[in-house]
Design a protein around this motif. Structure first.
Motif, PDB file in Angstrom:
ATOM      1  N   ALA A 125       0.830  -1.208   0.000  1.00  0.00           N
ATOM      2  CA  ALA A 125       0.000   0.000   0.000  1.00  0.00           C
ATOM      3  C   ALA A 125       0.866   1.260   0.000  1.00  0.00           C
ATOM      4  O   ALA A 125       0.548   2.241  -0.683  1.00  0.00           O
ATOM      5  CB  ALA A 125      -0.934  -0.021   1.212  1.00  0.00           C
ATOM      6  N   ALA A 126       1.968   1.234   0.751  1.00  0.00           N
ATOM      7  CA  ALA A 126       2.854   2.397   0.817  1.00  0.00           C
ATOM      8  C   ALA A 126       3.523   2.663  -0.532  1.00  0.00           C
ATOM      9  O   ALA A 126       3.635   3.821  -0.953  1.00  0.00           O
ATOM     10  CB  ALA A 126       3.907   2.199   1.906  1.00  0.00           C
ATOM     11  N   VAL A 127       3.959   1.611  -1.212  1.00  0.00           N
ATOM     12  CA  VAL A 127       4.586   1.799  -2.535  1.00  0.00           C
ATOM     13  C   VAL A 127       3.565   2.376  -3.513  1.00  0.00           C
ATOM     14  O   VAL A 127       3.866   3.317  -4.256  1.00  0.00           O
ATOM     15  CB  VAL A 127       5.181   0.475  -3.073  1.00  0.00           C
ATOM     16  N   LEU A 128       2.358   1.844  -3.503  1.00  0.00           N
ATOM     17  CA  LEU A 128       1.327   2.336  -4.414  1.00  0.00           C
ATOM     18  C   LEU A 128       0.999   3.801  -4.111  1.00  0.00           C
ATOM     19  O   LEU A 128       0.905   4.628  -5.024  1.00  0.00           O
ATOM     20  CB  LEU A 128       0.074   1.464  -4.321  1.00  0.00           C
ATOM     21  N   ARG A 129       0.871   4.132  -2.834  1.00  0.00           N
ATOM     22  CA  ARG A 129       0.521   5.497  -2.430  1.00  0.00           C
ATOM     23  C   ARG A 129       1.655   6.480  -2.716  1.00  0.00           C
ATOM     24  O   ARG A 129       1.439   7.554  -3.263  1.00  0.00           O
ATOM     25  CB  ARG A 129       0.152   5.526  -0.951  1.00  0.00           C
ATOM     26  N   ARG A 130       2.875   6.113  -2.371  1.00  0.00           N
ATOM     27  CA  ARG A 130       3.998   7.046  -2.466  1.00  0.00           C
ATOM     28  C   ARG A 130       4.636   7.115  -3.844  1.00  0.00           C
ATOM     29  O   ARG A 130       5.172   8.164  -4.242  1.00  0.00           O
ATOM     30  CB  ARG A 130       5.057   6.691  -1.427  1.00  0.00           C
ATOM     31  N   VAL A 131       4.586   5.993  -4.596  1.00  0.00           N
ATOM     32  CA  VAL A 131       5.259   5.961  -5.902  1.00  0.00           C
ATOM     33  C   VAL A 131       4.258   5.787  -7.045  1.00  0.00           C
ATOM     34  O   VAL A 131       4.439   6.341  -8.118  1.00  0.00           O
ATOM     35  CB  VAL A 131       6.331   4.843  -5.944  1.00  0.00           C
ATOM     36  N   GLY A 132       3.229   4.995  -6.809  1.00  0.00           N
ATOM     37  CA  GLY A 132       2.236   4.773  -7.853  1.00  0.00           C
ATOM     38  C   GLY A 132       2.401   3.468  -8.603  1.00  0.00           C
ATOM     39  O   GLY A 132       1.761   3.256  -9.626  1.00  0.00           O
ATOM     40  N   VAL A 133       3.264   2.584  -8.096  1.00  0.00           N
ATOM     41  CA  VAL A 133       3.541   1.310  -8.764  1.00  0.00           C
ATOM     42  C   VAL A 133       2.942   0.168  -7.943  1.00  0.00           C
ATOM     43  O   VAL A 133       3.225   0.051  -6.749  1.00  0.00           O
ATOM     44  CB  VAL A 133       5.062   1.092  -8.915  1.00  0.00           C
ATOM     45  N   PRO A 134       2.131  -0.681  -8.574  1.00  0.00           N
ATOM     46  CA  PRO A 134       1.654  -1.865  -7.851  1.00  0.00           C
ATOM     47  C   PRO A 134       2.767  -2.903  -7.739  1.00  0.00           C
ATOM     48  O   PRO A 134       3.519  -3.116  -8.694  1.00  0.00           O
ATOM     49  CB  PRO A 134       0.506  -2.378  -8.728  1.00  0.00           C
ATOM     50  N   VAL A 135       2.903  -3.502  -6.552  1.00  0.00           N
ATOM     51  CA  VAL A 135       3.911  -4.538  -6.354  1.00  0.00           C
ATOM     52  C   VAL A 135       3.256  -5.782  -5.763  1.00  0.00           C
ATOM     53  O   VAL A 135       2.221  -5.719  -5.113  1.00  0.00           O
ATOM     54  CB  VAL A 135       5.072  -4.079  -5.436  1.00  0.00           C
ATOM     55  N   ARG A 136       3.896  -6.915  -6.043  1.00  0.00           N
ATOM     56  CA  ARG A 136       3.497  -8.211  -5.470  1.00  0.00           C
ATOM     57  C   ARG A 136       4.627  -8.655  -4.563  1.00  0.00           C
ATOM     58  O   ARG A 136       5.791  -8.358  -4.832  1.00  0.00           O
ATOM     59  CB  ARG A 136       3.286  -9.220  -6.591  1.00  0.00           C
ATOM     60  N   ILE A 137       4.272  -9.385  -3.508  1.00  0.00           N
ATOM     61  CA  ILE A 137       5.290  -9.840  -2.563  1.00  0.00           C
ATOM     62  C   ILE A 137       5.056 -11.304  -2.234  1.00  0.00           C
ATOM     63  O   ILE A 137       3.934 -11.705  -1.917  1.00  0.00           O
ATOM     64  CB  ILE A 137       5.267  -8.997  -1.271  1.00  0.00           C
ATOM     65  N   GLY A 138       6.130 -12.082  -2.335  1.00  0.00           N
ATOM     66  CA  GLY A 138       6.104 -13.476  -1.909  1.00  0.00           C
ATOM     67  C   GLY A 138       6.996 -13.633  -0.688  1.00  0.00           C
ATOM     68  O   GLY A 138       8.062 -13.023  -0.619  1.00  0.00           O
ATOM     69  N   ILE A 139       6.542 -14.439   0.274  1.00  0.00           N
ATOM     70  CA  ILE A 139       7.295 -14.629   1.519  1.00  0.00           C
ATOM     71  C   ILE A 139       7.542 -16.123   1.718  1.00  0.00           C
ATOM     72  O   ILE A 139       6.616 -16.926   1.575  1.00  0.00           O
ATOM     73  CB  ILE A 139       6.518 -14.081   2.732  1.00  0.00           C
ATOM     74  N   ALA A 140       8.770 -16.463   2.039  1.00  0.00           N
ATOM     75  CA  ALA A 140       9.129 -17.881   2.246  1.00  0.00           C
ATOM     76  C   ALA A 140      10.416 -17.948   3.066  1.00  0.00           C
ATOM     77  O   ALA A 140      11.050 -16.923   3.345  1.00  0.00           O
ATOM     78  CB  ALA A 140       9.307 -18.581   0.899  1.00  0.00           C
ATOM     79  N   PRO A 141      10.834 -19.175   3.449  1.00  0.00           N
ATOM     80  CA  PRO A 141      12.065 -19.289   4.235  1.00  0.00           C
ATOM     81  C   PRO A 141      13.342 -19.077   3.414  1.00  0.00           C
ATOM     82  O   PRO A 141      14.408 -18.853   4.000  1.00  0.00           O
ATOM     83  CB  PRO A 141      12.026 -20.698   4.794  1.00  0.00           C
ATOM     84  N   THR A 142      13.268 -19.160   2.084  1.00  0.00           N
ATOM     85  CA  THR A 142      14.458 -18.973   1.250  1.00  0.00           C
ATOM     86  C   THR A 142      14.125 -18.067   0.064  1.00  0.00           C
ATOM     87  O   THR A 142      12.969 -17.932  -0.320  1.00  0.00           O
ATOM     88  CB  THR A 142      14.998 -20.315   0.700  1.00  0.00           C
ATOM     89  N   LYS A 143      15.159 -17.510  -0.540  1.00  0.00           N
ATOM     90  CA  LYS A 143      14.964 -16.681  -1.728  1.00  0.00           C
ATOM     91  C   LYS A 143      14.318 -17.479  -2.853  1.00  0.00           C
ATOM     92  O   LYS A 143      13.424 -16.987  -3.543  1.00  0.00           O
ATOM     93  CB  LYS A 143      16.293 -16.105  -2.203  1.00  0.00           C
ATOM     94  N   THR A 144      14.770 -18.697  -3.042  1.00  0.00           N
ATOM     95  CA  THR A 144      14.243 -19.529  -4.124  1.00  0.00           C
ATOM     96  C   THR A 144      12.749 -19.778  -3.933  1.00  0.00           C
ATOM     97  O   THR A 144      11.972 -19.677  -4.890  1.00  0.00           O
ATOM     98  CB  THR A 144      15.001 -20.865  -4.199  1.00  0.00           C
ATOM     99  N   LEU A 145      12.346 -20.095  -2.732  1.00  0.00           N
ATOM    100  CA  LEU A 145      10.938 -20.368  -2.473  1.00  0.00           C
ATOM    101  C   LEU A 145      10.092 -19.101  -2.513  1.00  0.00           C
ATOM    102  O   LEU A 145       8.921 -19.157  -2.892  1.00  0.00           O
ATOM    103  CB  LEU A 145      10.765 -21.072  -1.141  1.00  0.00           C
ATOM    104  N   ALA A 146      10.684 -17.982  -2.128  1.00  0.00           N
ATOM    105  CA  ALA A 146       9.928 -16.706  -2.159  1.00  0.00           C
ATOM    106  C   ALA A 146       9.598 -16.348  -3.595  1.00  0.00           C
ATOM    107  O   ALA A 146       8.534 -15.882  -3.898  1.00  0.00           O
ATOM    108  CB  ALA A 146      10.738 -15.608  -1.489  1.00  0.00           C
TER     109      ALA A 146
END
Length: 146
Positions: A125-146
């Motif tokens: 929400a902060a990125v969209l509000r402050r910059v105007g770009v929609p972002v997606r986020i994946g969360i996992a225990p490793t970079k590969t899984l994220a």
């Protein structure tokens, strides 16, 4: 989850950057071309729905561009670099460790956050509000899984 890591990915980044400065592009099919204006390297969801594939040469889709009013842009890497920098600045407000992976992707350290989903949603929400770009986020225990 031992050491949570998140990866952020800006949605249709080059198109999203163009839309920041021209709001009339919202809900309009848009493509951004490679640095020699030869191929589509970024496509809005509307352009994807019309069957425009990544890497398609412009001369192969010229009729489709004309028929559907697809807006076509040359790459503007100076603009995209500046927008990317702004997105990273927002990330830095949300986590002490940001690893830039590409112009539109970063790894983010989510260690210490109890509700990682809420943290990711607030960050988006902060990125969209402050910059105007929609972002997606994946969360996992490793970079590969994220």
């Amino acid at each position: 989850m031992k050491r949570p890591v998140a990866i952020s990915d800006s949605a249709n980044f080059y198109v999203s950057a163009e839309r920041i400065f021209d709001p009339t592009l919202k809900n309009v099919p848009v493509i951004v071309l490679s640095n020699n204006d030869g191929c589509a390297i970024a496509r809005s969801d509307e352009a994807k729905a019309l069957g425009i594939k990544m890497g398609t040469p412009l001369h192969h889709i010229r009729e489709k561009v004309d028929a559907h009013g697809i807006r076509v842009f040359s790459s503007n890497y100076t603009l995209y670099g500046d927008i990317s920098r702004r997105v990273v600045e927002v990330y830095e407000d949300f986590t002490p460790n940001v690893e830039i992976y590409s112009i539109d992707e970063c790894f983010l350290d989510f260690v210490g956050f109890k509700d990682r989903t809420a943290h990711a949603m607030a960050l988006r929400a902060a990125v969209l509000r402050r910059v105007g770009v929609p972002v997606r986020i994946g969360i996992a225990p490793t970079k590969t899984l994220a």
